[in-house]
Design an enzyme around this catalytic site. Sequence first.
Site, short mmCIF file in Angstrom:
data_model
loop_
_atom_site.label_atom_id
_atom_site.label_comp_id
_atom_site.label_asym_id
_atom_site.label_seq_id
_atom_site.Cartn_x
_atom_site.Cartn_y
_atom_site.Cartn_z
N GLU A 160 -11.02 -20.48 5.11
CA GLU A 160 -11.97 -20.67 4.00
C GLU A 160 -13.42 -20.40 4.37
O GLU A 160 -14.30 -21.20 4.06
CB GLU A 160 -11.80 -22.08 3.42
CG GLU A 160 -10.38 -22.34 2.95
CD GLU A 160 -10.15 -23.75 2.40
OE1 GLU A 160 -11.12 -24.52 2.28
OE2 GLU A 160 -8.98 -24.05 2.07
N ASN A 202 -7.28 -17.24 6.55
CA ASN A 202 -6.63 -17.91 5.41
C ASN A 202 -7.68 -18.36 4.40
O ASN A 202 -8.71 -18.92 4.79
CB ASN A 202 -5.88 -19.14 5.97
CG ASN A 202 -5.01 -19.84 4.95
OD1 ASN A 202 -4.20 -19.20 4.28
ND2 ASN A 202 -5.15 -21.15 4.83
N HIS A 238 -3.12 -21.60 -4.54
CA HIS A 238 -3.15 -22.84 -5.33
C HIS A 238 -3.42 -22.40 -6.77
O HIS A 238 -4.56 -22.16 -7.15
CB HIS A 238 -4.25 -23.77 -4.82
CG HIS A 238 -4.01 -24.27 -3.43
ND1 HIS A 238 -2.94 -25.09 -3.13
CD2 HIS A 238 -4.69 -24.08 -2.28
CE1 HIS A 238 -2.97 -25.38 -1.82
NE2 HIS A 238 -4.02 -24.78 -1.29
N GLU A 265 -0.05 -21.58 0.96
CA GLU A 265 -0.21 -22.96 0.47
C GLU A 265 0.18 -23.05 -1.01
O GLU A 265 -0.47 -23.72 -1.81
CB GLU A 265 -1.66 -23.43 0.65
CG GLU A 265 -2.14 -23.36 2.08
CD GLU A 265 -3.55 -23.92 2.30
OE1 GLU A 265 -4.06 -24.64 1.42
OE2 GLU A 265 -4.12 -23.63 3.36
N ASP A 267 1.19 -23.76 -4.59
CA ASP A 267 1.53 -24.79 -5.57
C ASP A 267 0.99 -24.33 -6.91
O ASP A 267 0.04 -23.55 -6.97
CB ASP A 267 1.05 -26.20 -5.17
CG ASP A 267 -0.39 -26.30 -4.73
OD1 ASP A 267 -1.19 -25.41 -5.08
OD2 ASP A 267 -0.74 -27.28 -4.05
O1 9MR Z 1 -3.36 -31.17 1.72
C1 9MR Z 1 -4.46 -31.50 2.52
C2 9MR Z 1 -4.95 -32.90 2.20
O2 9MR Z 1 -3.99 -33.85 2.61
C3 9MR Z 1 -6.28 -33.17 2.88
O3 9MR Z 1 -6.78 -34.41 2.43
C4 9MR Z 1 -7.25 -32.05 2.54
C5 9MR Z 1 -8.57 -32.30 3.22
O4 9MR Z 1 -9.52 -31.34 2.90
O5 9MR Z 1 -6.71 -30.82 2.96
C6 9MR Z 1 -5.55 -30.49 2.26
O6 9MR Z 1 -5.09 -29.22 2.63
C7 9MR Z 1 -5.97 -28.13 2.37
C8 9MR Z 1 -5.71 -27.08 3.41
O7 9MR Z 1 -5.85 -27.63 4.69
C9 9MR Z 1 -6.64 -25.88 3.26
N1 9MR Z 1 -6.58 -25.35 1.91
C10 9MR Z 1 -6.74 -26.31 0.84
C11 9MR Z 1 -5.73 -27.48 1.00
C12 9MR Z 1 -5.85 -28.42 -0.16
O8 9MR Z 1 -7.11 -29.01 -0.21
#
Ligand code: 9MR
Length: 454
Positions: A160, A202, A238, A265, A267
């Site tokens: 990101e 990513n 997402h 990722e 969903d």
């Molecule tokens: O699913 C993850 C969540 O449990 C955490 O709290 C969050 C913290 O920023 O990160 C989420 O996963 C993220 C992933 O690492 C990167 N892309 C976005 C995902 C959803 O926020």
Amino acid sequence: MLNSRRARSGLLAMVATGAVLATSVALSGNADAATTLGASAAQSGRYFGAAIAAGKLGDATYTRILNTEFSAVTPENEMKWDATEPSQGRFTYTNGDRILQQGQSMGAKVRGHALLWHQQQPSWAQSLSGSALRSAAINHVTQVATHYKGKIYAWDVVNEAFADGGSGGRRDSNLQRTGNDWIEAAFRAARAADPAAKLCYNDYNTDGVNAKSTGVYNMVRDFKSRGVPIDCVGFQSHLGTSIPGDYQANLQRFADLGVDVQITELDVAQGGNQANIYASVTKACLAVSRCTGITVWGIRDSDSWRTGENPLLFDNSGNKKAAYTSVLNALNAGGTTTPTTPPTTPPGTPPSSTPPPSGAGCTAAVSLNSWDGGYVATVRVTAGSSALSGWTVSVTLPSGGAITGAWSATNSGTSGTVGFRNVDYNGNVAAGASTEFGFQGTGGGPGTATCQAS
Ligand code: 9MR
């Protein structure tokens, strides 16, 4: 981060989907159809994975579905910077290792996520800047990738790093402020630490052709042209209640740069269209030969970070949803392509800007990415008027300097005058053509290199 809900025409998505269907062999209902996501994806050489949490592995329903359905795992949080290096230089791998062991016990691929990200940094890193942060970040990459060396299918090396909106540029962050080359320095350090892992960039909101994805595309093209080690791009996906009409075309344009693509990722908001959108994503991946697999970001709706949106394939009780069936059917219908192994020298790598030597033999040109206390060197070896069947390159390091890792070459010695010899796959270089290798070191780097045919 959640994808912005762009008001996209469903018609475009249907057109793209129809094109895929027209060239697929429709096998749904086939007696040979596989009955799990992992087995169905394996029919075309792909994986189907899930993000998992170490804290849920004691939940019997959760692990039953995981063990039955999935052929890849990604740690949802356990391999992030705050989890693995909570205080500087003190590494904790307990939960990351639990995810690794779970994946290994299933015979699954393990995607590493994520070495560097502006979020979920430990507080000590958040308070650093400049060369201190750069060194700490590269050290983090080196340490974590070394701990998991040989066990990770693909690492999200950088997560990101691009800005939302129309700029197509980088996101401001403490890492970005260490210099625009922080991403390539991270990829080089990851390659040096674990040469077997595929190295991915990513991001989210890059799922269609847009300013942000084009920014990433330009970076990948630049990396490939300069020999920065990058093997794959992750599209988080997402998704809301629609899918970009150019979703597949976007995957394909990245694949055409010579990298694998992965859905990392996935969903999808539970609206009327959830099952169709899941099927469209699956079909798009199957239609792109370098799309190597799909990962959903959780197992049951109740496991999702998107509370209340019910975006996953299993309901809160672990029952299969309509979206599950649509993915399974799409996987069993198959695609026209199977994933390909990336070539050692990517097509499209432009010729060296270093002129070939006038006679036989070879030349070596060094470029350095240096920071306070360390550097990554890339060396371009160019054959002269005769083809090479092997080469050695020699560099002399300033006093106190040491080499900590090399890729695409083997080194003899780590300080003073250091020799590098080609590895199996890059010893043969046609007359006038080039190949690259690299190394990472502490202290100052070499200014020049000499090359000899062997
Ligand atoms: O699913 C993850 C969540 O449990 C955490 O709290 C969050 C913290 O920023 O990160 C989420 O996963 C993220 C992933 O690492 C990167 N892309 C976005 C995902 C959803 O926020």
